[in-house]
Design a protein around this motif. Structure first.
Motif, PDB file in Angstrom:
ATOM      1  N   LEU A   1       0.833  -1.201   0.000  1.00 65.21           N
ATOM      2  CA  LEU A   1       0.000   0.000   0.000  1.00 65.21           C
ATOM      3  C   LEU A   1       0.876   1.262   0.000  1.00 65.21           C
ATOM      4  N   ASP A   2       1.973   1.187   0.722  1.00 67.38           N
ATOM      5  CA  ASP A   2       2.895   2.324   0.742  1.00 67.38           C
ATOM      6  C   ASP A   2       3.510   2.533  -0.638  1.00 67.38           C
ATOM      7  N   LEU A   3       3.850   1.424  -1.334  1.00 67.65           N
ATOM      8  CA  LEU A   3       4.383   1.531  -2.688  1.00 67.65           C
ATOM      9  C   LEU A   3       3.324   2.065  -3.663  1.00 67.65           C
ATOM     10  N   HIS A   4       2.068   1.643  -3.431  1.00 61.62           N
ATOM     11  CA  HIS A   4       0.991   2.173  -4.279  1.00 61.62           C
ATOM     12  C   HIS A   4       0.922   3.686  -4.166  1.00 61.62           C
ATOM     13  N   ARG A   5       1.023   4.194  -2.943  1.00 63.08           N
ATOM     14  CA  ARG A   5       0.992   5.644  -2.754  1.00 63.08           C
ATOM     15  C   ARG A   5       2.171   6.306  -3.465  1.00 63.08           C
ATOM     16  N   HIS A   6       3.318   5.633  -3.441  1.00 65.54           N
ATOM     17  CA  HIS A   6       4.507   6.168  -4.097  1.00 65.54           C
ATOM     18  C   HIS A   6       4.336   6.243  -5.615  1.00 65.54           C
ATOM     19  N   TYR A   7       3.681   5.178  -6.207  1.00 66.23           N
ATOM     20  CA  TYR A   7       3.532   5.110  -7.656  1.00 66.23           C
ATOM     21  C   TYR A   7       2.236   5.754  -8.172  1.00 66.23           C
ATOM     22  N   ALA A   8       1.360   6.149  -7.279  1.00 67.15           N
ATOM     23  CA  ALA A   8       0.011   6.589  -7.684  1.00 67.15           C
ATOM     24  C   ALA A   8       0.032   7.654  -8.783  1.00 67.15           C
ATOM     25  N   ASP A   9       0.892   8.659  -8.664  1.00 66.57           N
ATOM     26  CA  ASP A   9       0.917   9.756  -9.631  1.00 66.57           C
ATOM     27  C   ASP A   9       1.859   9.502 -10.798  1.00 66.57           C
ATOM     28  N   ARG A  10       2.999   8.865 -10.546  1.00 65.28           N
ATOM     29  CA  ARG A  10       4.025   8.744 -11.584  1.00 65.28           C
ATOM     30  C   ARG A  10       3.904   7.467 -12.430  1.00 65.28           C
ATOM     31  N   ASP A  11       3.300   6.387 -11.875  1.00 64.20           N
ATOM     32  CA  ASP A  11       3.227   5.134 -12.632  1.00 64.20           C
ATOM     33  C   ASP A  11       1.946   4.392 -12.243  1.00 64.20           C
ATOM     34  N   PRO A  12       0.806   4.772 -12.839  1.00 60.14           N
ATOM     35  CA  PRO A  12      -0.483   4.174 -12.461  1.00 60.14           C
ATOM     36  C   PRO A  12      -0.507   2.646 -12.610  1.00 60.14           C
ATOM     37  N   GLU A  13       0.180   2.112 -13.625  1.00 57.95           N
ATOM     38  CA  GLU A  13       0.177   0.673 -13.822  1.00 57.95           C
ATOM     39  C   GLU A  13       0.845  -0.052 -12.657  1.00 57.95           C
ATOM     40  N   GLN A  14       2.005   0.471 -12.227  1.00 58.32           N
ATOM     41  CA  GLN A  14       2.695  -0.085 -11.066  1.00 58.32           C
ATOM     42  C   GLN A  14       1.847   0.061  -9.813  1.00 58.32           C
ATOM     43  N   ALA A  15       1.168   1.192  -9.698  1.00 55.06           N
ATOM     44  CA  ALA A  15       0.320   1.440  -8.532  1.00 55.06           C
ATOM     45  C   ALA A  15      -0.793   0.404  -8.453  1.00 55.06           C
ATOM     46  N   ARG A  16      -1.440   0.109  -9.607  1.00 55.88           N
ATOM     47  CA  ARG A  16      -2.492  -0.907  -9.617  1.00 55.88           C
ATOM     48  C   ARG A  16      -1.939  -2.287  -9.249  1.00 55.88           C
ATOM     49  N   ALA A  17      -0.738  -2.573  -9.737  1.00 59.14           N
ATOM     50  CA  ALA A  17      -0.112  -3.867  -9.420  1.00 59.14           C
ATOM     51  C   ALA A  17       0.124  -4.010  -7.916  1.00 59.14           C
ATOM     52  N   LYS A  18       0.546  -2.908  -7.290  1.00 53.58           N
ATOM     53  CA  LYS A  18       0.790  -2.944  -5.845  1.00 53.58           C
ATOM     54  C   LYS A  18      -0.516  -3.118  -5.071  1.00 53.58           C
ATOM     55  N   ILE A  19      -1.596  -2.503  -5.547  1.00 54.47           N
ATOM     56  CA  ILE A  19      -2.902  -2.678  -4.908  1.00 54.47           C
ATOM     57  C   ILE A  19      -3.348  -4.139  -5.023  1.00 54.47           C
ATOM     58  N   ASP A  20      -3.177  -4.713  -6.230  1.00 49.01           N
ATOM     59  CA  ASP A  20      -3.551  -6.117  -6.428  1.00 49.01           C
ATOM     60  C   ASP A  20      -2.757  -7.040  -5.498  1.00 49.01           C
ATOM     61  N   SER A  21      -1.447  -6.767  -5.377  1.00 46.00           N
ATOM     62  CA  SER A  21      -0.602  -7.582  -4.484  1.00 46.00           C
ATOM     63  C   SER A  21      -1.023  -7.416  -3.022  1.00 46.00           C
ATOM     64  N   ALA A  22      -1.371  -6.188  -2.652  1.00 48.29           N
ATOM     65  CA  ALA A  22      -1.816  -5.943  -1.276  1.00 48.29           C
ATOM     66  C   ALA A  22      -3.098  -6.707  -0.977  1.00 48.29           C
ATOM     67  N   ILE A  23      -4.005  -6.743  -1.943  1.00 56.85           N
ATOM     68  CA  ILE A  23      -5.266  -7.479  -1.765  1.00 56.85           C
ATOM     69  C   ILE A  23      -4.994  -8.977  -1.598  1.00 56.85           C
ATOM     70  N   GLU A  24      -4.045  -9.505  -2.372  1.00 57.12           N
ATOM     71  CA  GLU A  24      -3.699 -10.928  -2.250  1.00 57.12           C
ATOM     72  C   GLU A  24      -3.146 -11.232  -0.866  1.00 57.12           C
ATOM     73  N   SER A  25      -2.249 -10.369  -0.381  1.00 58.14           N
ATOM     74  CA  SER A  25      -1.680 -10.576   0.952  1.00 58.14           C
ATOM     75  C   SER A  25      -2.754 -10.505   2.024  1.00 58.14           C
ATOM     76  N   LEU A  26      -3.654  -9.544   1.865  1.00 58.90           N
ATOM     77  CA  LEU A  26      -4.728  -9.387   2.846  1.00 58.90           C
ATOM     78  C   LEU A  26      -5.660 -10.598   2.807  1.00 58.90           C
ATOM     79  N   ASP A  27      -5.948 -11.118   1.628  1.00 61.53           N
ATOM     80  CA  ASP A  27      -6.778 -12.320   1.498  1.00 61.53           C
ATOM     81  C   ASP A  27      -6.133 -13.512   2.204  1.00 61.53           C
ATOM     82  N   GLU A  28      -4.830 -13.657   2.031  1.00 60.77           N
ATOM     83  CA  GLU A  28      -4.121 -14.769   2.665  1.00 60.77           C
ATOM     84  C   GLU A  28      -4.172 -14.642   4.181  1.00 60.77           C
TER      85      GLU A  28
END
Length: 360
Positions: free
Chosen positions: A184-211
């Protein structure tokens, strides 16, 4: 014996000869009964020491005008306590000890009374009572020691279970939550400069939270689940459905009437099988896991089989974790667990519990 009311003056050599005769006859009777007490390390020395101690107590008691209730003290007490713990370690049920005590009485009485005149019924009765008290005092102490030893093992198993849950929470849940926060912290870092990376970090965070959520849900279900409430088959199936990954096939087969099993057998058998399944899923990387339970007339047998990586059962490092608790839980119910495995050949855990004696 010429003087049954004063056994103390009997020559030491005569007592030793009598003890040897009793030990030989006692051991022969145990062998004929196929008793587990007839085999094992140092069994002959143990029997000889017990017989000698009983003879000494009988000699002391028949010389008393009014004998108080027998209370073993000192080395005699410690020896009886050690025997109880030793039999618990060897999986010998107190029922066998009581049968052996009866056999010892039947062997000893004719030998220690054969010197009495046939008409001396009072002397025979006095010796009989003294012998009975000496033997039963040891049976009582050994039985208490047996129960105490197993209760300590049960407490250790329960502590191991609490430690395991704490470890699961720390190693898995806390780890996944840490990963979630980091992503989530990385998503905040990439939110403005690299939206694709930001979405990837959100997806990874959701997977970790699901686990993390799945782990907490599984632990919560384990803590509140009772075999008595749901039955063994439903409880086991619920555990497997909640914890076996989609890539692993599993089966659960039961044969016989599970309802005839006493509650304590059901609970402990479930914990043993659950631990065996958990070990397979955590360490063996299997593609298949099979559990079978077969209820007979007086015993229940079960197997947990996986086709995973297997392990060397002689490796002391692999004897840690859940394996000791499985053996101890079975021992509590006079049962046994056998683990058959080898590197690259999968693992089979076999359990057998004679429920006819489990509640005694």
């Amino acid at each position: 014996m010429a003087n049954p009311y004063a056994m103390q003056p009997v020559a030491e050599a005569e007592l030793s000869s009598m003890a040897r005769e009793i030990v030989e006859a006692f051991q022969q009777s145990l062998h004929q009964q196929e008793s587990d007490l007839a085999s094992g390390p140092d069994v002959l020395a143990q029997l000889a020491a017990q017989v000698q101690a009983v003879l000494s107590d009988v000699a002391a008691r028949v010389s008393m005008t009014e004998a108080p209730p027998m209370d073993l003290v000192g080395e005699a007490r410690l020896f009886a306590v050690d025997i109880g713990a030793d039999r618990a370690r060897r999986g010998i049920h107190p029922v066998q000890s009581l049968r052996a005590a009866t056999t010892l009485f039947e062997v000893m009485l004719p030998i220690i009374t054969r010197g009495l005149p046939a008409a001396d019924s009072a002397g025979a009765l006095r010796l009989s009572r003294a012998l009975h008290e000496a033997i039963m005092a040891r049976v009582a102490l050994a039985s208490l020691s047996y129960v105490g030893f197993l209760m300590e093992k049960l407490q250790a198993s329960r502590q191991e279970e609490r430690t395991r849950i704490a470890r699961e929470l720390h190693d898995r849940v806390l780890h996944e939550m840490g990963l979630t926060l980091h992503r989530l912290d990385l998503h905040r870092h990439y939110a403005d400069r690299d939206p694709e990376q930001a979405r990837a970090k959100i997806d990874s965070a959701i997977e970790s939270l699901d686990e993390a959520v799945r782990t907490v849900r599984g632990l919560s279900a384990e803590l509140r689940r009772s075999v008595g409430e749901y039955g063994l088959e439903r409880t086991l199936r619920g555990y497997l459905e909640a914890n076996v990954p989609p890539a692993v096939q599993f089966s659960l087969l039961t044969n016989g009437d599970l309802k005839v099993l006493p509650p304590d057998v059901l609970e402990e058998l479930y914990l043993i099988l659950r631990e065996a399944a958990r070990n397979a899923l955590r360490h063996a990387e299997p593609s298949r896991l099979d559990i079978a339970v077969d209820v007979g007339d007086n015993a229940v047998a079960a197997m947990v089989v996986d086709d995973g990586c297997g392990f060397d059962t002689t490796d002391p490092e692999r004897a840690r974790g859940g394996l000791p608790s499985m053996f101890e839980r079975a021992l509590l119910l006079h049962g046994q667990v056998e683990v058959i495995s080898a590197p690259g050949q999968g693992t089979r855990v076999e359990v057998r519990i004679p429920f006819a004696e489990a509640g005694l």
